[in-house]
Design a protein around this motif. Sequence first.
Motif, PDB file in Angstrom:
ATOM      1  N   TYR A  35       1.087  -1.247   0.185  1.00 36.28           N
ATOM      2  CA  TYR A  35      -0.294  -0.356   0.186  1.00 36.28           C
ATOM      3  C   TYR A  35       1.348   1.126   0.195  1.00 36.28           C
ATOM      4  N   SER A  36       1.053   1.804  -0.632  1.00 40.90           N
ATOM      5  CA  SER A  36       1.445   3.283  -0.603  1.00 40.90           C
ATOM      6  C   SER A  36       0.988   4.203  -0.200  1.00 40.90           C
ATOM      7  N   ILE A  37       1.692   4.524   1.105  1.00 39.80           N
ATOM      8  CA  ILE A  37       1.038   5.364   2.352  1.00 39.80           C
ATOM      9  C   ILE A  37       0.380   6.577   1.865  1.00 39.80           C
ATOM     10  N   LYS A  38       1.486   7.579   1.015  1.00 37.56           N
ATOM     11  CA  LYS A  38       1.269   8.161   1.213  1.00 37.56           C
ATOM     12  C   LYS A  38       0.017   8.677   0.517  1.00 37.56           C
ATOM     13  N   ALA A  39      -1.074   7.578  -0.379  1.00 31.44           N
ATOM     14  CA  ALA A  39      -2.344   8.014  -1.421  1.00 31.44           C
ATOM     15  C   ALA A  39      -3.109   8.602   0.181  1.00 31.44           C
ATOM     16  N   ALA A  56       3.892  -2.268   2.901  1.00 30.99           N
ATOM     17  CA  ALA A  56       4.196  -0.429   2.652  1.00 30.99           C
ATOM     18  C   ALA A  56       5.423  -0.242   1.582  1.00 30.99           C
ATOM     19  N   ASP A  57       4.437   0.460   0.600  1.00 32.16           N
ATOM     20  CA  ASP A  57       5.334   1.560  -0.198  1.00 32.16           C
ATOM     21  C   ASP A  57       5.490   2.838   0.874  1.00 32.16           C
ATOM     22  N   ALA A  58       6.600   2.999   1.465  1.00 33.80           N
ATOM     23  CA  ALA A  58       7.026   4.563   2.007  1.00 33.80           C
ATOM     24  C   ALA A  58       7.858   5.347   1.471  1.00 33.80           C
ATOM     25  N   LEU A 124      16.911  -1.672  -5.658  1.00 27.30           N
ATOM     26  CA  LEU A 124      17.500  -0.370  -7.144  1.00 27.30           C
ATOM     27  C   LEU A 124      16.597   0.078  -7.536  1.00 27.30           C
ATOM     28  N   ARG A 125      16.163   1.251  -7.519  1.00 25.27           N
ATOM     29  CA  ARG A 125      14.974   1.801  -8.001  1.00 25.27           C
ATOM     30  C   ARG A 125      15.860   2.147  -9.835  1.00 25.27           C
ATOM     31  N   VAL A 126      14.987   1.628 -10.944  1.00 22.40           N
ATOM     32  CA  VAL A 126      15.491   1.698 -12.158  1.00 22.40           C
ATOM     33  C   VAL A 126      15.202   2.949 -12.958  1.00 22.40           C
ATOM     34  N   MET A 167      14.486  -5.057  -7.693  1.00 20.50           N
ATOM     35  CA  MET A 167      14.474  -3.785  -8.167  1.00 20.50           C
ATOM     36  C   MET A 167      12.940  -3.618  -8.020  1.00 20.50           C
ATOM     37  N   HIS A 168      13.023  -2.052  -8.728  1.00 21.79           N
ATOM     38  CA  HIS A 168      11.353  -1.753  -8.731  1.00 21.79           C
ATOM     39  C   HIS A 168      11.992  -0.468  -9.619  1.00 21.79           C
ATOM     40  N   VAL A 169      10.337  -0.416 -10.049  1.00 18.23           N
ATOM     41  CA  VAL A 169      10.422   0.779 -11.578  1.00 18.23           C
ATOM     42  C   VAL A 169       9.253   1.162 -10.499  1.00 18.23           C
ATOM     43  N   HIS A 170       8.795   2.414 -11.582  1.00 20.42           N
ATOM     44  CA  HIS A 170       7.046   3.389 -10.961  1.00 20.42           C
ATOM     45  C   HIS A 170       7.203   4.550 -12.184  1.00 20.42           C
ATOM     46  N   LEU A 171       6.405   3.916 -13.775  1.00 19.21           N
ATOM     47  CA  LEU A 171       6.401   4.897 -13.857  1.00 19.21           C
ATOM     48  C   LEU A 171       5.407   5.450 -14.513  1.00 19.21           C
ATOM     49  N   GLY A 209       6.147  -1.253  -9.227  1.00 22.25           N
ATOM     50  CA  GLY A 209       5.377   0.127  -8.734  1.00 22.25           C
ATOM     51  C   GLY A 209       3.437   0.092  -8.895  1.00 22.25           C
ATOM     52  N   SER A 210       3.350   1.001  -9.184  1.00 23.58           N
ATOM     53  CA  SER A 210       1.678   1.117  -9.352  1.00 23.58           C
ATOM     54  C   SER A 210       0.867   1.784 -10.618  1.00 23.58           C
ATOM     55  N   GLY A 211      -0.064   1.207 -10.685  1.00 18.80           N
ATOM     56  CA  GLY A 211       0.096   1.654 -12.081  1.00 18.80           C
ATOM     57  C   GLY A 211      -2.039   1.836 -12.350  1.00 18.80           C
ATOM     58  N   ILE A 212      -1.944   0.851 -11.415  1.00 16.45           N
ATOM     59  CA  ILE A 212      -3.567   0.865 -11.625  1.00 16.45           C
ATOM     60  C   ILE A 212      -4.323   1.874 -11.070  1.00 16.45           C
ATOM     61  N   GLY A 213      -4.730   2.044 -11.973  1.00 15.59           N
ATOM     62  CA  GLY A 213      -5.568   3.514 -11.477  1.00 15.59           C
ATOM     63  C   GLY A 213      -7.387   2.705 -11.215  1.00 15.59           C
ATOM     64  N   ILE A 249       3.554  -5.832  -6.427  1.00 11.33           N
ATOM     65  CA  ILE A 249       2.234  -4.222  -7.055  1.00 11.33           C
ATOM     66  C   ILE A 249       2.336  -3.877  -5.981  1.00 11.33           C
ATOM     67  N   GLU A 250       2.190  -2.246  -6.628  1.00 13.55           N
ATOM     68  CA  GLU A 250       2.170  -1.084  -5.127  1.00 13.55           C
ATOM     69  C   GLU A 250       0.486  -0.470  -5.964  1.00 13.55           C
ATOM     70  N   THR A 251       0.422   0.114  -4.759  1.00 14.43           N
ATOM     71  CA  THR A 251      -0.887   0.604  -5.085  1.00 14.43           C
ATOM     72  C   THR A 251      -1.521   1.518  -4.068  1.00 14.43           C
ATOM     73  N   GLY A 252      -1.848   2.741  -4.745  1.00 11.95           N
ATOM     74  CA  GLY A 252      -2.941   3.800  -3.690  1.00 11.95           C
ATOM     75  C   GLY A 252      -4.109   3.654  -3.520  1.00 11.95           C
ATOM     76  N   ARG A 253      -4.799   4.820  -5.138  1.00  7.69           N
ATOM     77  CA  ARG A 253      -5.604   4.784  -5.200  1.00  7.69           C
ATOM     78  C   ARG A 253      -6.319   4.282  -5.763  1.00  7.69           C
ATOM     79  N   PHE A 254      -6.493   3.071  -5.901  1.00 16.38           N
ATOM     80  CA  PHE A 254      -7.589   1.587  -6.264  1.00 16.38           C
ATOM     81  C   PHE A 254      -7.366   1.397  -5.093  1.00 16.38           C
ATOM     82  N   SER A 367      -7.827   9.021  -1.484  1.00 21.40           N
ATOM     83  CA  SER A 367      -6.923   9.122  -1.740  1.00 21.40           C
ATOM     84  C   SER A 367      -6.206  11.150  -2.217  1.00 21.40           C
ATOM     85  N   TYR A 368      -4.706  10.822  -2.014  1.00 21.25           N
ATOM     86  CA  TYR A 368      -4.185  12.458  -1.578  1.00 21.25           C
ATOM     87  C   TYR A 368      -5.302  13.626  -1.921  1.00 21.25           C
ATOM     88  N   ALA A 369      -5.789  13.424  -0.926  1.00 17.35           N
ATOM     89  CA  ALA A 369      -7.181  14.639  -0.607  1.00 17.35           C
ATOM     90  C   ALA A 369      -6.330  15.550   0.478  1.00 17.35           C
TER      91      ALA A 369
HETATM   92  C1  PLP Z   1       6.780   5.120  -6.305  1.00 20.38           C
HETATM   93  C2  PLP Z   1       4.962   4.995  -5.976  1.00 20.38           C
HETATM   94  N1  PLP Z   1       4.242   3.645  -6.111  1.00 20.38           N
HETATM   95  C3  PLP Z   1       3.220   4.026  -6.006  1.00 20.38           C
HETATM   96  C4  PLP Z   1       2.582   5.109  -6.093  1.00 20.38           C
HETATM   97  C5  PLP Z   1       0.659   5.139  -6.004  1.00 20.38           C
HETATM   98  O1  PLP Z   1       0.694   5.293  -6.695  1.00 20.38           O
HETATM   99  P1  PLP Z   1      -1.447   5.441  -7.604  1.00 20.38           P
HETATM  100  O2  PLP Z   1      -1.980   6.073  -6.035  1.00 20.38           O
HETATM  101  O3  PLP Z   1      -1.926   5.871  -8.061  1.00 20.38           O
HETATM  102  O4  PLP Z   1      -1.867   4.014  -7.189  1.00 20.38           O
HETATM  103  C6  PLP Z   1       2.927   5.993  -6.529  1.00 20.38           C
HETATM  104  C7  PLP Z   1       2.440   7.688  -6.546  1.00 20.38           C
HETATM  105  O5  PLP Z   1       2.814   8.585  -6.736  1.00 20.38           O
HETATM  106  C8  PLP Z   1       4.392   6.248  -6.386  1.00 20.38           C
HETATM  107  O6  PLP Z   1       5.671   7.744  -6.268  1.00 20.38           O
END
Ligand code: PLP
Length: 397
Positions: A35-39, A56-58, A124-126, A167-171, A209-213, A249-254, A367-369
């Motif tokens: 879970y992407s805590i920042k969401a 956690a994705d911290a 390593l983030r790539v 390895m970590h990628v998030h685009l 990383g994330s991506g799933i909207g 797989i990371e996920t925040g907003r979903f 999320s992001y609110a």
């Molecule tokens: C590295 C990384 N992972 C995951 C997320 C979470 O994205 P989402 O909320 O779209 O799932 C973000 C969002 O900025 C991110 O930067």
Amino acid sequence: MNPKEHAPCYIYDQAMIESACEELKKELPGFTFLYSIKANPFEPVVRTIASHGFGADAASWREVEESLTCGMTKEQIYFSAPGKSEQDLRNARGKCTIIADSLNELRLIQKIAEEHHTIETIGLRVHPLYTMGAGAVSASKFGVDLEQIDELKETLKQCPNIRIAGMHVHLRSQVLDAETIGQYYEDTMKTALLLKETCGIDMKFINFGSGIGTVYDAVKEKPVDLAALREKTAVLMEMNAGLGAKLIIETGRFVVCRAGKYVTPIIDKKVSHGTTYLIVANGLNGFLRPAIAALIANVAKGQPVGGMEPLFTNDNEFEIKVLNNCEETETVNVVGNLCTALDVIKNNITLNKAEPGDLIEISNAGSYAYPLTPVQFSSHTVPEQYLETPDGKLIEH
Ligand SMILES: Cc1ncc(COP(=O)(O)O)c(C=O)c1O
């Protein structure tokens, strides 16, 4: 619950969060979820998600700490962000998996590990040589460029106290097309195999990383076809057979976006030059995103505007309603009570006819609110946050 007693406030629906977590687990077997805590870092929300087995994705040391507090184990926490300070790295050592974001960070981690006479296992983030369905590869502040693989190898030679194990990628965020996400996963898997081969990295985990909207606009958007995505991931499972890496797989907003709503009372109602204004408590300083959407709509003048995550997703990202049973409607501007004309929730919107004391409810506030909102601005009362349990109980902290 009676929102009137609590507004202005955010209410997060626990059952919706839980069902989104379970949906991902059911539809995408073979993956570990973070879970992407920042969401949405509200602790009762994070605890709920942790209880469904998510790690956690911290994105900061404090998010690492919060993840531990909310019941995640250090093995479940991945700390990935650009620009970690030496103190962040010292704090996080041994408390999570640190994902190095640059060659400098690798050197810093090496220095700290040397001091402690340890071998640090990190990721390593790539920054890869492909995109996620959009545009050409361009410069990025995130991760180490795959183009710099020779420099990476050289740096790793000078870091005997570091073992890279993943390895970590998030685009991108907020992608709704399963085909695009599936292709991105495959490209990422190929990159992991390449890194294993060229740098001898033992890939214990691959974090896609994330991506799933999520669906913001139920009329124009369709949810990600998770069954189609699962089919696309069959190839990943085959590619991973010889590797045995943990696929993440990371996920925040979903999991949280649609579970949240923001409720605020109408304080005043007035007419100016034929326009009716509903003035609510804590507009921009209670929930920032609608004000940004209104600002963009004002500047764009009908032209489509692409997402600017995490501040703006699309021009119809909220449903706004008046919580009364009035059958008459009227067209109004819903604005906040700050001393700036930019404090707009939505102009020219037709709602149930409302009076001061009625409540306005805004959807997609999970999320992001709250964390993005300047709640200190003008020293108004700060909105509360609540997690509402299936039996209607409100959890405050
Ligand atoms: C590295 C990384 N992972 C995951 C997320 C979470 O994205 P989402 O909320 O779209 O799932 C973000 C969002 O900025 C991110 O930067």
